[in-house]
Design an enzyme around this catalytic site. Sequence first.
Site, PDB file in Angstrom:
ATOM      1  CE  LYS A  20       2.719   1.173  -8.971  1.00 34.39           C
ATOM      2  NZ  LYS A  20       3.145   2.422  -8.062  1.00 34.39           N
ATOM      3  NE  ARG A  95      -1.630  -2.177  -5.863  1.00 37.55           N
ATOM      4  CZ  ARG A  95      -2.307  -1.123  -5.817  1.00 37.55           C
ATOM      5  NH1 ARG A  95      -3.342  -1.051  -4.795  1.00 37.55           N
ATOM      6  NH2 ARG A  95      -2.482  -0.411  -6.817  1.00 37.55           N
ATOM      7  NE  ARG A 134      -2.607  10.756  -9.697  1.00 36.13           N
ATOM      8  CZ  ARG A 134      -2.190   9.299  -9.412  1.00 36.13           C
ATOM      9  NH1 ARG A 134      -1.375   9.163 -10.460  1.00 36.13           N
ATOM     10  NH2 ARG A 134      -2.621   8.844  -8.555  1.00 36.13           N
ATOM     11  NE  ARG A 140      -6.955   9.260  -8.840  1.00 37.44           N
ATOM     12  CZ  ARG A 140      -6.229   8.379  -9.088  1.00 37.44           C
ATOM     13  NH1 ARG A 140      -5.132   8.559 -10.009  1.00 37.44           N
ATOM     14  NH2 ARG A 140      -5.978   7.574  -8.246  1.00 37.44           N
ATOM     15  NE  ARG A 151      -3.368   5.339  -2.886  1.00 37.64           N
ATOM     16  CZ  ARG A 151      -3.523   6.267  -4.047  1.00 37.64           C
ATOM     17  NH1 ARG A 151      -4.025   7.289  -3.740  1.00 37.64           N
ATOM     18  NH2 ARG A 151      -2.611   6.093  -5.079  1.00 37.64           N
TER      19      ARG A 151
END
Length: 194
Positions: A20, A95, A134, A140, A151
């Site tokens: 996105k 969301r 990633r 992260r 998630r």
Amino acid sequence: MTEVTTARRLLIIGPPGAGKGTQAQRISDALGIPAISTGDIFRANVSQETELGVLAKSFMDKGEYVPDSVTNDMVADRLAADDAADGFLLDGYPRTPAQVDALDGILADTGRSLDAVILLEVDLDAVVERLVTRGRELGRSDDTAETIRHRIDLYVEQTAPLVDVYASRGLLRRVDGGASIDEVNAAIMAALAR
């Protein structure tokens, strides 16, 4: 390049890791509208250790969403900015059905409504693998396999129902998000030209 219609108030949805953010930037550049990502806003606050950032991080580290009240106010303020007057692309908001109602109210207050909703459809197992990679590359803390699966479960439970809402309004544009970045972008621009 396909000419785009007057669709300039847009929303892009899809599971975490669907691409996105990448597509939002490309659409923003092509249409000259701001890409408004709640994720980027949250990460900026986290890195600056603002009060909101500390609060947001406590939710994000558990793979949970930041509470609606905080997110709704943040989006309302951002949509009131001058650069969003002629259009915008929302990424990461709404969301939940409650946030859809909040966004409807925010837009109605200014006499606006959404023109189109882009749905990036992807294979969820491939998304987990992409996000774990990633997370390692970027260091992260919110991109562990366990957190990513949580998630995605939240997305399926809370966000996926938005597809029905926007489809019933005739706004939904489905795009295969599993193709190359350029192919996905071309499909999005073609869908917006419909």
